[in-house]
Design a protein around this motif. Structure first.
Motif, PDB file in Angstrom:
ATOM      1  N   VAL A  84      10.335  69.320  34.661  1.00 44.59           N
ATOM      2  CA  VAL A  84      11.792  69.355  34.834  1.00 44.59           C
ATOM      3  C   VAL A  84      12.188  70.421  35.852  1.00 44.59           C
ATOM      4  O   VAL A  84      13.062  70.199  36.705  1.00 44.59           O
ATOM      5  N   LEU A  85      11.545  71.597  35.776  1.00 44.35           N
ATOM      6  CA  LEU A  85      11.830  72.655  36.740  1.00 44.35           C
ATOM      7  C   LEU A  85      11.459  72.222  38.158  1.00 44.35           C
ATOM      8  O   LEU A  85      12.165  72.538  39.122  1.00 44.35           O
ATOM      9  N   PHE A  86      10.360  71.485  38.284  1.00 45.74           N
ATOM     10  CA  PHE A  86       9.942  70.982  39.590  1.00 45.74           C
ATOM     11  C   PHE A  86      10.980  70.007  40.152  1.00 45.74           C
ATOM     12  O   PHE A  86      11.257  70.000  41.361  1.00 45.74           O
ATOM     13  N   LEU A  87      11.553  69.170  39.274  1.00 47.00           N
ATOM     14  CA  LEU A  87      12.525  68.185  39.729  1.00 47.00           C
ATOM     15  C   LEU A  87      13.869  68.814  40.083  1.00 47.00           C
ATOM     16  O   LEU A  87      14.460  68.511  41.127  1.00 47.00           O
ATOM     17  N   TYR A  88      14.353  69.690  39.210  1.00 47.69           N
ATOM     18  CA  TYR A  88      15.724  70.177  39.346  1.00 47.69           C
ATOM     19  C   TYR A  88      15.826  71.612  39.844  1.00 47.69           C
ATOM     20  O   TYR A  88      16.932  72.079  40.123  1.00 47.69           O
ATOM     21  N   GLY A  89      14.711  72.312  39.961  1.00 54.07           N
ATOM     22  CA  GLY A  89      14.764  73.678  40.454  1.00 54.07           C
ATOM     23  C   GLY A  89      15.382  73.793  41.842  1.00 54.07           C
ATOM     24  O   GLY A  89      16.325  74.586  42.053  1.00 54.07           O
ATOM     25  N   PRO A  90      14.900  73.024  42.833  1.00 54.42           N
ATOM     26  CA  PRO A  90      15.509  73.104  44.170  1.00 54.42           C
ATOM     27  C   PRO A  90      16.989  72.737  44.172  1.00 54.42           C
ATOM     28  O   PRO A  90      17.786  73.348  44.895  1.00 54.42           O
ATOM     29  N   MET A  91      17.378  71.744  43.380  1.00 57.05           N
ATOM     30  CA  MET A  91      18.785  71.354  43.317  1.00 57.05           C
ATOM     31  C   MET A  91      19.644  72.460  42.703  1.00 57.05           C
ATOM     32  O   MET A  91      20.792  72.660  43.101  1.00 57.05           O
ATOM     33  N   PRO A 119      33.414  83.148  51.402  1.00 61.12           N
ATOM     34  CA  PRO A 119      33.792  82.638  52.735  1.00 61.12           C
ATOM     35  C   PRO A 119      32.854  83.076  53.842  1.00 61.12           C
ATOM     36  O   PRO A 119      32.726  82.388  54.854  1.00 61.12           O
ATOM     37  N   THR A 120      32.198  84.230  53.692  1.00 59.81           N
ATOM     38  CA  THR A 120      31.289  84.734  54.731  1.00 59.81           C
ATOM     39  C   THR A 120      29.835  84.450  54.403  1.00 59.81           C
ATOM     40  O   THR A 120      28.937  84.943  55.079  1.00 59.81           O
ATOM     41  N   GLY A 121      29.588  83.656  53.363  1.00 63.03           N
ATOM     42  CA  GLY A 121      28.225  83.379  52.930  1.00 63.03           C
ATOM     43  C   GLY A 121      27.505  82.422  53.849  1.00 63.03           C
ATOM     44  O   GLY A 121      28.109  81.713  54.665  1.00 63.03           O
ATOM     45  N   GLY A 122      26.186  82.397  53.721  1.00 65.82           N
ATOM     46  CA  GLY A 122      25.363  81.518  54.530  1.00 65.82           C
ATOM     47  C   GLY A 122      24.605  80.514  53.691  1.00 65.82           C
ATOM     48  O   GLY A 122      24.992  80.205  52.562  1.00 65.82           O
ATOM     49  N   LEU A 123      23.501  80.035  54.252  1.00 63.86           N
ATOM     50  CA  LEU A 123      22.727  78.988  53.600  1.00 63.86           C
ATOM     51  C   LEU A 123      21.595  79.527  52.738  1.00 63.86           C
ATOM     52  O   LEU A 123      20.827  78.745  52.181  1.00 63.86           O
ATOM     53  N   PHE A 131      26.095  72.244  50.948  1.00 62.29           N
ATOM     54  CA  PHE A 131      25.691  72.428  49.556  1.00 62.29           C
ATOM     55  C   PHE A 131      26.811  72.008  48.606  1.00 62.29           C
ATOM     56  O   PHE A 131      26.553  71.439  47.545  1.00 62.29           O
ATOM     57  N   ALA A 132      28.050  72.318  48.991  1.00 57.95           N
ATOM     58  CA  ALA A 132      29.187  71.907  48.174  1.00 57.95           C
ATOM     59  C   ALA A 132      29.249  70.392  48.073  1.00 57.95           C
ATOM     60  O   ALA A 132      29.568  69.833  47.016  1.00 57.95           O
ATOM     61  N   LEU A 133      28.935  69.714  49.185  1.00 52.66           N
ATOM     62  CA  LEU A 133      28.905  68.256  49.170  1.00 52.66           C
ATOM     63  C   LEU A 133      27.850  67.740  48.205  1.00 52.66           C
ATOM     64  O   LEU A 133      28.086  66.790  47.451  1.00 52.66           O
ATOM     65  N   ALA A 140      19.269  75.620  43.114  1.00 59.43           N
ATOM     66  CA  ALA A 140      19.559  76.569  44.187  1.00 59.43           C
ATOM     67  C   ALA A 140      20.725  76.086  45.048  1.00 59.43           C
ATOM     68  O   ALA A 140      21.591  76.870  45.453  1.00 59.43           O
ATOM     69  N   ILE A 141      20.767  74.778  45.312  1.00 56.70           N
ATOM     70  CA  ILE A 141      21.867  74.222  46.109  1.00 56.70           C
ATOM     71  C   ILE A 141      23.192  74.356  45.373  1.00 56.70           C
ATOM     72  O   ILE A 141      24.217  74.733  45.959  1.00 56.70           O
TER      73      ILE A 141
END
Length: 278
Positions: A23-30, A41-45, A243-245, A32-33
């Motif tokens: 489960v962590l492998f599947l949803y871990g990257p998501m 407002p001044t944040g990055g990727l 990421f918001a999208l 972070a997004i």
């Protein structure tokens, strides 16, 4: 599963650990997004985050947005709803028809599911060329719908055939013996019993169309659907609005899945209540 002493065996904990890692492998990257979509407002990727805000969600709909997120989302949902409806109707009709053997049934079945093994990009290319030969401009609600149905219908047919294989025709025969017409038997007996399966077919039709990319590239015309808009943003947008999208589209997907599962639960509870009253 428990041992004689009441403790769970080692295999249980090993399998549990494996499932958690999966489960962590599947949803871990998501995950972070989802977190980075709330950058200031001044944040990055990337991390660390520079504040927490809804700025990038507002950017999707504001004047500073890149592309047409609102329009592409609306088109994707409308196209998915129509694909869902057509897939459901055709799948039910095919399920009813294939309960009786007829000449050419096997050939029709294999032709219907052949598009599952064909590259989606080539399917879209073929549909686009046909529309060009006919002198019709490809549009998302016409050629796009046809391309999506080549993906959603085979899945709908396979699920519906499995649903009908588990259907006990004794209920149908009993209704006919009691004087019900064929149409009344279908609408009052068969379809209500098959309702969870129908919801599953509709859910597959919606989700497969909603996020279809390959078959949409050459068939939707000048106006993008949401997957195409996301693909365009990955090459031109370098802000957390991307990421918001992803967070918004994931929320829409889980909302649809939740509604479908809720409907199935309600149907099961109603059946249990009626069985208790009987």
């Amino acid at each position: 599963m428990r041992t004689a002493s009441g403790r769970r065996p080692l295999s249980f904990w090993l399998l549990t650990a494996f499932f958690v890692l999966f489960v962590l492998f599947l949803y871990g990257p998501m995950t972070a997004i989802y977190i980075l979509s709330f950058q200031g407002p001044t944040g990055g990727l990337t991390f660390p985050m520079r504040g927490v805000s809804l700025h990038w969600f507002d950017a999707l709909f504001g004047q500073q947005r890149t592309g047409d997120f609102a329009g592409s989302l609306e088109r994707a949902i409308l196209l998915a709803l129509v694909s869902m409806a057509v897939t459901l109707v055709v799948s039910v009709a095919a399920g009813l028809a294939f309960r009786q053997r007829f000449k050419g049934a096997s050939a029709i079945f294999y032709i219907a599911i052949a598009s599952l093994v064909m590259p989606g990009l080539f399917v879209g290319l073929g549909i686009s060329l046909v529309f060009q030969v006919m002198g019709v401009t490809p549009r998302w609600w016409l050629s796009g719908l046809g391309a999506h149905l080549t993906w959603t219908l085979p899945f709908g047919l396979l699920i519906m055939f499995a649903v009908f294989n588990r259907f006990n025709r004794a209920y149908e025969e009993a209704a006919i013996d009691l004087g019900a017409t064929r149409w009344k038997t279908l609408t009052a007996v068969v379809l209500p019993i098959l309702a969870p399966g129908l919801i599953a077919v509709g859910l597959f039709g919606f989700t497969l169309s909603y996020d279809e990319l390959a078959r949409s590239k050459l068939t939707v015309g000048a106006k993008n659907t949401l997957p195409l808009e996301i693909e365009a943003m990955t090459t031109s947008v370098t802000t957390p609005s991307l990421f918001a999208l992803g967070t918004v589209t994931t929320a829409v997907s889980f909302l649809i899945i939740g509604l479908a599962l809720g409907a199935i639960v309600m149907i099961q509870k109603r059946r249990t209540r009626r069985a208790g009253e009987a």
